[in-house]
Write a protein that holds these residues in place. Structure first.
Motif, PDB file in Angstrom:
ATOM      1  N   TRP A   1       0.831  -1.197   0.000  1.00 54.32           N
ATOM      2  CA  TRP A   1       0.000   0.000   0.000  1.00 54.32           C
ATOM      3  C   TRP A   1       0.866   1.248   0.000  1.00 54.32           C
ATOM      4  O   TRP A   1       1.883   1.314   0.707  1.00 54.32           O
ATOM      5  CB  TRP A   1      -0.895   0.000   1.234  1.00 54.32           C
ATOM      6  CG  TRP A   1      -1.635   1.290   1.437  1.00 54.32           C
ATOM      7  CD1 TRP A   1      -2.750   1.694   0.779  1.00 54.32           C
ATOM      8  CD2 TRP A   1      -1.311   2.348   2.345  1.00 54.32           C
ATOM      9  NE1 TRP A   1      -3.146   2.936   1.225  1.00 54.32           N
ATOM     10  CE2 TRP A   1      -2.281   3.364   2.182  1.00 54.32           C
ATOM     11  CE3 TRP A   1      -0.284   2.537   3.277  1.00 54.32           C
ATOM     12  CZ2 TRP A   1      -2.258   4.543   2.933  1.00 54.32           C
ATOM     13  CZ3 TRP A   1      -0.260   3.707   4.018  1.00 54.32           C
ATOM     14  CH2 TRP A   1      -1.236   4.700   3.839  1.00 54.32           C
ATOM     15  N   LYS A   2       0.475   2.215  -0.811  1.00 49.64           N
ATOM     16  CA  LYS A   2       1.166   3.501  -0.848  1.00 49.64           C
ATOM     17  C   LYS A   2       0.146   4.614  -0.661  1.00 49.64           C
ATOM     18  O   LYS A   2      -0.858   4.666  -1.373  1.00 49.64           O
ATOM     19  CB  LYS A   2       1.894   3.690  -2.189  1.00 49.64           C
ATOM     20  CG  LYS A   2       3.028   2.699  -2.421  1.00 49.64           C
ATOM     21  CD  LYS A   2       3.694   2.948  -3.768  1.00 49.64           C
ATOM     22  CE  LYS A   2       4.812   1.948  -4.025  1.00 49.64           C
ATOM     23  NZ  LYS A   2       5.442   2.167  -5.354  1.00 49.64           N
ATOM     24  N   PRO A   3       0.384   5.538   0.271  1.00 49.78           N
ATOM     25  CA  PRO A   3      -0.573   6.626   0.486  1.00 49.78           C
ATOM     26  C   PRO A   3      -0.584   7.603  -0.679  1.00 49.78           C
ATOM     27  O   PRO A   3       0.451   7.827  -1.318  1.00 49.78           O
ATOM     28  CB  PRO A   3      -0.062   7.304   1.761  1.00 49.78           C
ATOM     29  CG  PRO A   3       1.410   7.029   1.766  1.00 49.78           C
ATOM     30  CD  PRO A   3       1.564   5.651   1.170  1.00 49.78           C
ATOM     31  N   VAL A   4      -1.751   8.150  -0.966  1.00 49.43           N
ATOM     32  CA  VAL A   4      -1.878   9.206  -1.975  1.00 49.43           C
ATOM     33  C   VAL A   4      -2.148  10.497  -1.211  1.00 49.43           C
ATOM     34  O   VAL A   4      -3.234  10.689  -0.655  1.00 49.43           O
ATOM     35  CB  VAL A   4      -3.023   8.907  -2.967  1.00 49.43           C
ATOM     36  CG1 VAL A   4      -3.158  10.044  -3.979  1.00 49.43           C
ATOM     37  CG2 VAL A   4      -2.768   7.584  -3.685  1.00 49.43           C
ATOM     38  N   LYS A  17      -3.618  18.921   6.389  1.00 50.39           N
ATOM     39  CA  LYS A  17      -3.846  18.049   7.542  1.00 50.39           C
ATOM     40  C   LYS A  17      -2.529  17.531   8.098  1.00 50.39           C
ATOM     41  O   LYS A  17      -2.358  17.444   9.330  1.00 50.39           O
ATOM     42  CB  LYS A  17      -4.745  16.874   7.139  1.00 50.39           C
ATOM     43  CG  LYS A  17      -6.214  17.227   6.990  1.00 50.39           C
ATOM     44  CD  LYS A  17      -6.834  17.565   8.335  1.00 50.39           C
ATOM     45  CE  LYS A  17      -8.325  17.798   8.217  1.00 50.39           C
ATOM     46  NZ  LYS A  17      -8.930  18.207   9.523  1.00 50.39           N
ATOM     47  N   MET A  18      -1.596  17.177   7.224  1.00 44.01           N
ATOM     48  CA  MET A  18      -0.286  16.716   7.694  1.00 44.01           C
ATOM     49  C   MET A  18       0.430  17.817   8.464  1.00 44.01           C
ATOM     50  O   MET A  18       1.044  17.576   9.510  1.00 44.01           O
ATOM     51  CB  MET A  18       0.556  16.239   6.506  1.00 44.01           C
ATOM     52  CG  MET A  18       0.106  14.921   5.924  1.00 44.01           C
ATOM     53  SD  MET A  18       1.280  14.222   4.723  1.00 44.01           S
ATOM     54  CE  MET A  18       1.061  15.366   3.352  1.00 44.01           C
ATOM     55  N   ARG A  53      -6.014   4.394   7.673  1.00 43.66           N
ATOM     56  CA  ARG A  53      -7.125   4.809   8.528  1.00 43.66           C
ATOM     57  C   ARG A  53      -7.040   6.295   8.838  1.00 43.66           C
ATOM     58  O   ARG A  53      -8.064   6.983   8.907  1.00 43.66           O
ATOM     59  CB  ARG A  53      -7.107   4.001   9.829  1.00 43.66           C
ATOM     60  CG  ARG A  53      -8.298   4.283  10.713  1.00 43.66           C
ATOM     61  CD  ARG A  53      -9.573   3.746  10.110  1.00 43.66           C
ATOM     62  NE  ARG A  53     -10.749   4.470  10.576  1.00 43.66           N
ATOM     63  CZ  ARG A  53     -11.996   4.011  10.451  1.00 43.66           C
ATOM     64  NH1 ARG A  53     -12.225   2.853   9.855  1.00 43.66           N
ATOM     65  NH2 ARG A  53     -13.010   4.714  10.889  1.00 43.66           N
ATOM     66  N   GLN A  54      -5.822   6.808   9.018  1.00 50.79           N
ATOM     67  CA  GLN A  54      -5.665   8.232   9.284  1.00 50.79           C
ATOM     68  C   GLN A  54      -6.119   9.055   8.084  1.00 50.79           C
ATOM     69  O   GLN A  54      -6.802  10.073   8.230  1.00 50.79           O
ATOM     70  CB  GLN A  54      -4.199   8.547   9.605  1.00 50.79           C
ATOM     71  CG  GLN A  54      -3.930  10.015   9.930  1.00 50.79           C
ATOM     72  CD  GLN A  54      -4.616  10.457  11.203  1.00 50.79           C
ATOM     73  OE1 GLN A  54      -4.197  10.099  12.291  1.00 50.79           O
ATOM     74  NE2 GLN A  54      -5.689  11.240  11.075  1.00 50.79           N
ATOM     75  N   VAL A  64     -10.068  12.552   5.339  1.00 54.16           N
ATOM     76  CA  VAL A  64     -10.970  12.793   4.215  1.00 54.16           C
ATOM     77  C   VAL A  64     -12.407  12.995   4.719  1.00 54.16           C
ATOM     78  O   VAL A  64     -13.120  13.898   4.259  1.00 54.16           O
ATOM     79  CB  VAL A  64     -10.908  11.636   3.201  1.00 54.16           C
ATOM     80  CG1 VAL A  64     -12.032  11.746   2.178  1.00 54.16           C
ATOM     81  CG2 VAL A  64      -9.556  11.629   2.493  1.00 54.16           C
ATOM     82  N   VAL A  65     -12.819  12.179   5.674  1.00 58.02           N
ATOM     83  CA  VAL A  65     -14.159  12.321   6.249  1.00 58.02           C
ATOM     84  C   VAL A  65     -14.312  13.703   6.887  1.00 58.02           C
ATOM     85  O   VAL A  65     -15.320  14.397   6.680  1.00 58.02           O
ATOM     86  CB  VAL A  65     -14.426  11.213   7.286  1.00 58.02           C
ATOM     87  CG1 VAL A  65     -15.699  11.523   8.083  1.00 58.02           C
ATOM     88  CG2 VAL A  65     -14.559   9.859   6.595  1.00 58.02           C
ATOM     89  N   ALA A  66     -13.313  14.133   7.651  1.00 59.68           N
ATOM     90  CA  ALA A  66     -13.377  15.437   8.319  1.00 59.68           C
ATOM     91  C   ALA A  66     -13.407  16.579   7.305  1.00 59.68           C
ATOM     92  O   ALA A  66     -14.173  17.544   7.460  1.00 59.68           O
ATOM     93  CB  ALA A  66     -12.183  15.594   9.260  1.00 59.68           C
TER      94      ALA A  66
END
Length: 350
Positions: free
Chosen positions: A201-204, A213-214, A225-226, A231-233
């Protein structure tokens, strides 16, 4: 298979527009679709030609009562199809809620769909629109789908190439052009969709809101999950909840222009929000264009432009489909007159 007459459609469209279906059939499996096609409801060839497939109703503007047969897809089911060294293949029934499906994949330890969290609608509708958000489009995670031809009753499977994916586009949004036409609009009923989630898995993260956010959290290597939670927030802060304020999410596609066209717009409006694309074109933020034309917060009848995001049209209470489309057309005219750009609506209008 359940057949109902004179059904209120307000609960089945996220705009909350009041309308009725003359006849509505609920199908919970491929077998029930086959049962429908052998039933008296399907005997009328004209009715069969005009049958309307309804998923979650989150990308829909209803402009009046629907006389053709409405097929409400409620096919459930989630499963892991394959797990190998290169990735996971997961499958969802067409009637599954999209956000719940994304959350479930993460709970099972199968990341890859987290950037697409909280997009309203169903699993079956996701390839029709080629949904996308925060740097990921459905076609990036698509494996294949199963569908039924509503003309012949024949089941078939399509891979990504056969779906003809484009920006918020697919073969399911185009009408057949003659006998050899490839369009499947109004002809295919999607029953199940499979997704390819690659390993490792690689984060986009190459999206401004995620970068913020970061920076805010100090988390520079988030897990799936983070990213899902971020994205939800972000979406909840920007977009109205359809359960509270009727809407269909982003109403217009972000237009693409040539670098020369973009330079011309920048010369007149230096603050225009734009993003370079891999093919050399430039994507413009439709919400910014609409806001620049002064539409944010404005209304036509009971339909309005959301105060926090100009790309979203909302039902302020009792809006008709006609009012929504009158507002949309007025916005299109304003943007064209100022920028020379024609905005294209995302929702299906019936």
């Amino acid at each position: 298979m359940l057949v109902e007459n004179n059904v209120a459609l307000q609960p089945y469209n996220s705009f909350g527009i009041v309308a009725r279906a003359q006849r509505l059939v609920r199908v919970g499996s491929g077998a029930e679709v086959a049962q429908l096609m052998n039933s008296p409801e399907w005997a009328d060839g004209a009715a069969r030609e005009r049958a309307f497939v309804l998923g979650g109703g989150s990308n829909l503007v209803i402009t009046g009562d629907i006389k053709p047969l409405v097929i409400k897809v409620e096919i459930a089911g989630r499963r892991l199809v394959d797990d190998n060294a290169k990735g996971w293949v997961v499958e969802g029934g067409a009637g599954e809620n999209w956000h719940d499906f994304v959350a479930w994949t993460l709970e099972q330890g199968w990341p890859g769909l987290e950037n697409l969290a909280l997009i309203p609608g169903t699993v079956g509708a996701s390839p029709v629109q080629n949904i996308g958000a925060y740097g990921v489009e459905l076609q990036d995670r698509f494996h294949s789908l199963d569908a039924i031809d509503l003309q012949t009753g024949q089941a078939f499977t399509l891979d990504a190439a056969q779906c003809g994916f484009g920006y918020r586009d697919s073969v399911f949004k185009h009408a057949p052009a003659g006998e050899k036409g490839l369009g499947l609009a109004g002809r295919a009923l999607i029953t199940r969709v499979r997704f390819w989630l690659p390993k490792p898995w690689k984060p986009v993260l190459g999206y401004l809101d995620l970068e913020r956010k970061m920076a805010e959290t100090g988390i520079h290597a988030p897990d799936a999950r983070q990213i899902f939670d971020w994205v939800v927030a972000i979406r909840r802060a920007k977009l109205p909840d359809p359960a509270v304020i009727g809407n269909a999410g982003s109403f217009f596609k972000n237009p693409t222009v040539t670098p020369e066209q973009c330079a011309d717009i920048i010369a007149r409006d230096p603050k225009v929000v734009h993003y370079p694309m891999a093919d050399g074109s430039i994507k413009l933020a439709a919400g910014w264009l609409i806001d620049a034309c002064g539409w944010k917060g404005k209304s036509v009848g009971h339909a309005g432009v959301y105060e926090k995001q100009a790309l979203v049209l909302v039902n302020r209470g009792g809006a008709t489909g006609g009012e929504v489309m009158t507002l949309a057309k007025a916005i299109q005219t304003s943007v064209y007159e100022r920028f020379g750009i024609r905005l294209e609506p995302e929702p299906v209008v019936v």
